[in-house]
Design a protein around this motif. Sequence first.
Motif, PDB file in Angstrom:
ATOM      1  N   ALA A  53      -1.433  64.640  45.467  1.00  0.00           N
ATOM      2  CA  ALA A  53      -1.017  65.057  44.129  1.00  0.00           C
ATOM      3  C   ALA A  53       0.329  64.446  43.759  1.00  0.00           C
ATOM      4  N   ILE A  54       1.267  64.450  44.700  1.00  0.00           N
ATOM      5  CA  ILE A  54       2.578  63.850  44.440  1.00  0.00           C
ATOM      6  C   ILE A  54       2.435  62.353  44.197  1.00  0.00           C
ATOM      7  N   SER A  55       1.666  61.679  45.040  1.00  0.00           N
ATOM      8  CA  SER A  55       1.482  60.238  44.896  1.00  0.00           C
ATOM      9  C   SER A  55       0.818  59.892  43.570  1.00  0.00           C
ATOM     10  N   ARG A  56      -0.194  60.663  43.201  1.00  0.00           N
ATOM     11  CA  ARG A  56      -0.891  60.394  41.936  1.00  0.00           C
ATOM     12  C   ARG A  56       0.020  60.634  40.736  1.00  0.00           C
ATOM     13  N   LEU A  57       0.825  61.677  40.777  1.00  0.00           N
ATOM     14  CA  LEU A  57       1.747  61.923  39.673  1.00  0.00           C
ATOM     15  C   LEU A  57       2.716  60.753  39.509  1.00  0.00           C
ATOM     16  N   LYS A  58       3.263  60.287  40.604  1.00  0.00           N
ATOM     17  CA  LYS A  58       4.194  59.159  40.530  1.00  0.00           C
ATOM     18  C   LYS A  58       3.509  57.911  39.986  1.00  0.00           C
ATOM     19  N   SER A  59       2.286  57.680  40.438  1.00  0.00           N
ATOM     20  CA  SER A  59       1.565  56.474  40.036  1.00  0.00           C
ATOM     21  C   SER A  59       1.175  56.515  38.562  1.00  0.00           C
ATOM     22  N   ILE A  60       0.573  57.622  38.135  1.00  0.00           N
ATOM     23  CA  ILE A  60       0.110  57.716  36.746  1.00  0.00           C
ATOM     24  C   ILE A  60       1.280  57.727  35.776  1.00  0.00           C
ATOM     25  N   ALA A  61       2.364  58.446  36.144  1.00  0.00           N
ATOM     26  CA  ALA A  61       3.543  58.499  35.273  1.00  0.00           C
ATOM     27  C   ALA A  61       4.361  57.216  35.356  1.00  0.00           C
ATOM     28  N   ASN A  62       4.105  56.394  36.376  1.00  0.00           N
ATOM     29  CA  ASN A  62       4.785  55.116  36.564  1.00  0.00           C
ATOM     30  C   ASN A  62       6.304  55.287  36.655  1.00  0.00           C
ATOM     31  N   VAL A  63       6.716  56.219  37.517  1.00  0.00           N
ATOM     32  CA  VAL A  63       8.149  56.427  37.716  1.00  0.00           C
ATOM     33  C   VAL A  63       8.658  55.546  38.853  1.00  0.00           C
ATOM     34  N   ASN A  64       9.932  55.252  38.798  1.00  0.00           N
ATOM     35  CA  ASN A  64      10.550  54.431  39.827  1.00  0.00           C
ATOM     36  C   ASN A  64      10.612  55.186  41.162  1.00  0.00           C
ATOM     37  N   GLN A  65      10.890  54.450  42.201  1.00  0.00           N
ATOM     38  CA  GLN A  65      10.905  55.031  43.546  1.00  0.00           C
ATOM     39  C   GLN A  65      12.042  56.023  43.756  1.00  0.00           C
ATOM     40  N   ASP A  66      13.039  56.016  42.872  1.00  0.00           N
ATOM     41  CA  ASP A  66      14.173  56.921  43.075  1.00  0.00           C
ATOM     42  C   ASP A  66      13.947  58.295  42.461  1.00  0.00           C
ATOM     43  N   TYR A  67      12.696  58.604  42.095  1.00  0.00           N
ATOM     44  CA  TYR A  67      12.374  59.935  41.564  1.00  0.00           C
ATOM     45  C   TYR A  67      11.729  60.804  42.637  1.00  0.00           C
ATOM     46  N   HIS A  68      12.127  62.061  42.661  1.00  0.00           N
ATOM     47  CA  HIS A  68      11.450  63.073  43.457  1.00  0.00           C
ATOM     48  C   HIS A  68      10.429  63.775  42.561  1.00  0.00           C
ATOM     49  N   VAL A  69       9.267  64.078  43.096  1.00  0.00           N
ATOM     50  CA  VAL A  69       8.299  64.940  42.415  1.00  0.00           C
ATOM     51  C   VAL A  69       8.239  66.251  43.181  1.00  0.00           C
ATOM     52  N   LEU A  70       8.497  67.334  42.480  1.00  0.00           N
ATOM     53  CA  LEU A  70       8.582  68.660  43.082  1.00  0.00           C
ATOM     54  C   LEU A  70       7.538  69.583  42.479  1.00  0.00           C
ATOM     55  N   PHE A  71       7.089  70.551  43.263  1.00  0.00           N
ATOM     56  CA  PHE A  71       6.188  71.591  42.771  1.00  0.00           C
ATOM     57  C   PHE A  71       6.888  72.941  42.899  1.00  0.00           C
ATOM     58  N   MET A  72       6.999  73.643  41.778  1.00  0.00           N
ATOM     59  CA  MET A  72       7.617  74.961  41.764  1.00  0.00           C
ATOM     60  C   MET A  72       6.702  75.958  41.066  1.00  0.00           C
ATOM     61  N   GLN A  73       7.038  77.220  41.195  1.00  0.00           N
ATOM     62  CA  GLN A  73       6.289  78.278  40.517  1.00  0.00           C
ATOM     63  C   GLN A  73       7.146  78.851  39.390  1.00  0.00           C
ATOM     64  N   GLY A  74       6.600  79.786  38.630  1.00  0.00           N
ATOM     65  CA  GLY A  74       7.379  80.429  37.577  1.00  0.00           C
ATOM     66  C   GLY A  74       7.240  79.808  36.209  1.00  0.00           C
ATOM     67  N   GLY A  75       6.462  78.730  36.097  1.00  0.00           N
ATOM     68  CA  GLY A  75       6.241  78.111  34.795  1.00  0.00           C
ATOM     69  C   GLY A  75       7.489  77.437  34.249  1.00  0.00           C
ATOM     70  N   ALA A  76       7.350  76.874  33.049  1.00  0.00           N
ATOM     71  CA  ALA A  76       8.499  76.223  32.407  1.00  0.00           C
ATOM     72  C   ALA A  76       9.603  77.234  32.115  1.00  0.00           C
ATOM     73  N   SER A  77       9.229  78.493  31.914  1.00  0.00           N
ATOM     74  CA  SER A  77      10.238  79.511  31.589  1.00  0.00           C
ATOM     75  C   SER A  77      11.258  79.669  32.709  1.00  0.00           C
ATOM     76  N   LEU A  78      10.837  79.558  33.968  1.00  0.00           N
ATOM     77  CA  LEU A  78      11.797  79.611  35.065  1.00  0.00           C
ATOM     78  C   LEU A  78      12.670  78.363  35.073  1.00  0.00           C
ATOM     79  N   GLN A  79      12.118  77.238  34.628  1.00  0.00           N
ATOM     80  CA  GLN A  79      12.904  76.009  34.572  1.00  0.00           C
ATOM     81  C   GLN A  79      14.056  76.110  33.571  1.00  0.00           C
ATOM     82  N   PHE A  80      13.884  76.936  32.537  1.00  0.00           N
ATOM     83  CA  PHE A  80      14.988  77.131  31.593  1.00  0.00           C
ATOM     84  C   PHE A  80      16.244  77.566  32.349  1.00  0.00           C
ATOM     85  N   THR A  81      16.046  78.449  33.333  1.00  0.00           N
ATOM     86  CA  THR A  81      17.162  78.922  34.153  1.00  0.00           C
ATOM     87  C   THR A  81      17.530  77.905  35.222  1.00  0.00           C
ATOM     88  N   SER A  82      16.513  77.339  35.888  1.00  0.00           N
ATOM     89  CA  SER A  82      16.778  76.420  37.003  1.00  0.00           C
ATOM     90  C   SER A  82      17.585  75.205  36.562  1.00  0.00           C
TER      91      SER A  82
END
Length: 357
Positions: A53-82
């Motif tokens: 899943a991480i590899s596919r996200l990086k490939s499809i989104a075509n991000v550079n190698q210096d990006y981390h792909v992370l999986f978190m819970q709590g939805g986007a609403s938790l990201q407002f705080t994070s």
Amino acid sequence: MSTIYNFNAGPAALPKEVLQKAQREMVEYGNTGMSVMELSHRSNAYEDIHNQAISRLKSIANVNQDYHVLFMQGGASLQFTSVAQNFLKGQSNYILTGGWSEKAAAEAQKIGNVVIGASSKENQYRSIPLSDTLLYDSNDSYMHVTSNNTLYGTQWQSFPDASIPLVCDMSSDILSRSIDMNQFDLVYAGAQKNLGPAGVTAIFVKDSFLKQANKNIPTMLSYQTYADSNSLYNTPPVYSIYMLNLVLEWIEERGGIDYIEDQNDQKAKIVYEAIDSSDGFYKGHAQIDARSKMNVTFTLATEALTTTFLKAAADAGFVGLPGHRSVGGCRASIYNSVSLESCEALAKFMNQFKKMV
């Protein structure tokens, strides 16, 4: 199964092929003798899914190698705080284009100072602020934008080229079109619109930006925790990530972003044409140059007529067309997994309803 047309704003439609594959693998995944929901997140079988899943996200989104792909819970609403917990130092800059950007700014305000760099609230969020009108300071920790606005049906067509880090809530249009993801220092997206079912949030964060993060924050809010552990610090939402991986596989099999974008362009054109050719019977909320290709918002002449339309649509098998409770009207969410045929059926129904009343 009954024939329905799913225009829910989220959780939203999933590809039938994905659901069918998940159904086949529900009781036993591979040769494990167990469902994915029973696998240990430390097992080789699950880690393969996770890393795919991480590899596919990086490939499809075509991000550079210096990006981390992370999986978190709590939805986007938790990201407002994070986001604010990790990166707000001194003050941050928020561009308001709808209800979710307002909520993001409000949560950040609890952490530190928030400056509103621009807002389209004065015109009922019908437009996106022009890039040359955005106000920001070189000392702002970051600029936060919401790429697509589900409540009001607007979407950024291009993004600010500011000299400060750019953070984007891309929950409702991630992987729906070809854009340069490398222009962002951090992107987050709840999965339940374009990536999979609810339960997991995908984050892209540039390593140089991550290095600037605050260190003295709660462990489960720290992006560094997830980067250091490959998002396996604690038990992740394994089934949601498994489903996300299947959706990404489905995108790959159809040719990636180029195919998805072409389909989304066609779908949006069909529904907007039903609005624009109605001689004012249907009225789109968003200005034409700010229209979303994910959420088509419109109204009818009166609330009574809107109610009649929505009831008739529901009776005809169209699900999820009422607008958000805070806005009203109608909304057709035409995310990646919504078929071209569903949009054609909706446009046909809209034309027929206009003739009936």
